[in-house]
Design an enzyme around this catalytic site. Structure first.
Site, PDB file in Angstrom:
ATOM      1  N   ASP A  25       0.856  -1.190   0.000  1.00 34.98           N
ATOM      2  CA  ASP A  25       0.000   0.000   0.000  1.00 34.98           C
ATOM      3  C   ASP A  25       0.889   1.235   0.000  1.00 34.98           C
ATOM      4  OD1 ASP A  25      -2.124   1.705   0.164  1.00 34.98           O
ATOM      5  OD2 ASP A  25      -2.684   1.204   2.217  1.00 34.98           O
ATOM      6  N   ASP A  68      -3.045   2.527  -6.001  1.00 32.65           N
ATOM      7  CA  ASP A  68      -1.979   2.605  -5.006  1.00 32.65           C
ATOM      8  C   ASP A  68      -1.845   1.393  -4.095  1.00 32.65           C
ATOM      9  OD1 ASP A  68      -4.355   3.064  -3.730  1.00 32.65           O
ATOM     10  OD2 ASP A  68      -3.639   4.722  -2.505  1.00 32.65           O
ATOM     11  N   GLU A  69      -2.547   0.309  -4.371  1.00 33.56           N
ATOM     12  CA  GLU A  69      -2.372  -0.874  -3.528  1.00 33.56           C
ATOM     13  C   GLU A  69      -2.698  -2.152  -4.279  1.00 33.56           C
ATOM     14  OE1 GLU A  69      -5.133  -1.636  -0.290  1.00 33.56           O
ATOM     15  OE2 GLU A  69      -6.547  -0.178  -1.127  1.00 33.56           O
TER      16      GLU A  69
END
EC number: 2.7.7.7
Length: 362
Positions: free
Chosen positions: A10, A105-106
């Site tokens: 993350d 983003d993860e």
């Protein structure tokens, strides 16, 4: 059977960190990515400096400005974030093809059997974080565990720029002290209900029988029973194509008032827009979900000629579907019966089956 090795990576305050990287004058300052401070837009991301003032994602920008009046507000640059996300995904793919990106983003990686034949998942997690920083100048936090549930919880443990490893023998001791509100699938309303039942932590949840949990939470009770024991058999799905995305809001009190419900619907539309942007998704079919005070459920859908993703388009389309559930009472427009939940989702017109995780709690 080989114990699974799952990594959840993350990025730390991703959008805000990209802005601070590209504009050094923002470094070390409270930065908010979103709309203008006096608008109804919501916060897409907040730097860690801004979070110290209580600013959080999905918060109205007007409220964020009140909490952090000295904050710098910038508009999101999604094309830039998407390019950085591609760099990150390329790094993941150097280790395994079993990569499931949850957003820009993860993502999850299953490294049980990996391309570099590295025996320890923690080694891979360290290398990935180092490589991400080398190529993007951004930091990432990672969690290592034997399931998606555990690895995601672990990645949140030591943010920012942290790494947490949970060995199979330590799963229960890791889960026990955690607040149930941090568990995936436990929203604000469910967490509140759990507290009423004396369930505050993972350990509290584990003391409840499966029958008790099903009695209070329906089918989700089975899920809660399993995760309190660290049981999560979900696979990392590398080829998953997202067919739908949405959000829903459960109210503290059942609502009848038309204007009040329209405001709630608008808020849901704003959150859906944010999620659509983050997932780079648009769709033609909008579905409105309404749950009444007696738990009866109604859904209505409309397919448009062109894909949409903006909040005002979502809102105006949802209102059209919303109207049939209202009537004039004593000269005032009210719902035909009290409403306790509203949801909006967007899907491709050829999506035959709704994703069970489609409506995410606000």
């Amino acid at each position: 059977m080989e114990t699974r090795k799952i990594i959840h990576v993350d990025m730390d305050a991703f959008y805000a960190s990209v802005e601070q990287r590209d504009f050094p004058e923002y470094k070390g300052k409270p930065l908010i990515v979103g709309g203008p401070p006096n608008s109804r837009s919501v916060v897409s991301a907040a730097s860690y400096e801004a979070r110290k003032f209580g600013v959080r994602s999905a918060m109205p920008c007007s409220k964020a400005a009140q909490l952090a009046p000295q904050a710098i507000f910038v508009f999101p640059r999604f094309e830039v974030y998407k390019e950085v996300s591609k760099q990150i995904r390329e790094i993941f793919l150097e280790y395994t093809d079993l990569v499931e990106m949850l957003s820009l983003d993860e993502g999850y990686l299953d490294v049980t059997f990996n391309k570099k034949n590295i025996p320890f998942a923690v080694t891979i997690a360290k290398e990935i974080r180092t490589e991400i920083f080398k190529r993007t100048e951004l930091t990432a936090s990672a969690g290592v565990g034997n399931s998606k549930f555990i690895s995601k919880l672990a990645s949140e443990k030591n943010k920012p720029n942290g790494l947490t490893v949970v060995l199979p023998d330590d799963v229960i001791s890791f889960i026990d002290p955690l607040p149930v509100s941090s568990f995936h699938g436990v929203g604000k309303v469910t967490a509140r209900k759990m507290k009423e039942l004396g369930i505050y932590t993972g350990k509290d949840l584990r003391t409840k029988s499966i029958d008790e949990l099903v009695q209070h939470f329906g089918k989700m009770g089975i899920y809660y029973y399993k995760i309190s024991r660290g049981e999560d058999e979900r696979m990392v799905q590398s080829s998953r194509e997202r067919k739908s995305l949405g959000a829903e809001s459960t109210f503290d009190r059942d609502k009848l008032d038309y204007d009040d419900l329209l405001k709630q619907l608008k808020d849901v539309a704003v959150v859906v827009e944010r999620r659509l942007e983050k997932k780079d998704f648009a769709g033609k079919t909008l579905t409105l979900k309404i749950k009444f005070y007696d738990f009866s459920l109604k859904t209505r859908s409309k397919t448009l000629s062109e894909p949409i993703f903006k909040a005002d388009e979502l809102y105006s389309t949802a209102i059209e579907l919303f109207e049939e559930f209202f009537e004039i009472k004593y000269g005032k427009k009210s719902a035909i019966k009290a409403i306790r939940l509203l949801g909006i989702s967007l899907s491709h017109p050829n999506s035959e089956n709704e994703d069970p995780n489609l409506f995410l709690n606000l």
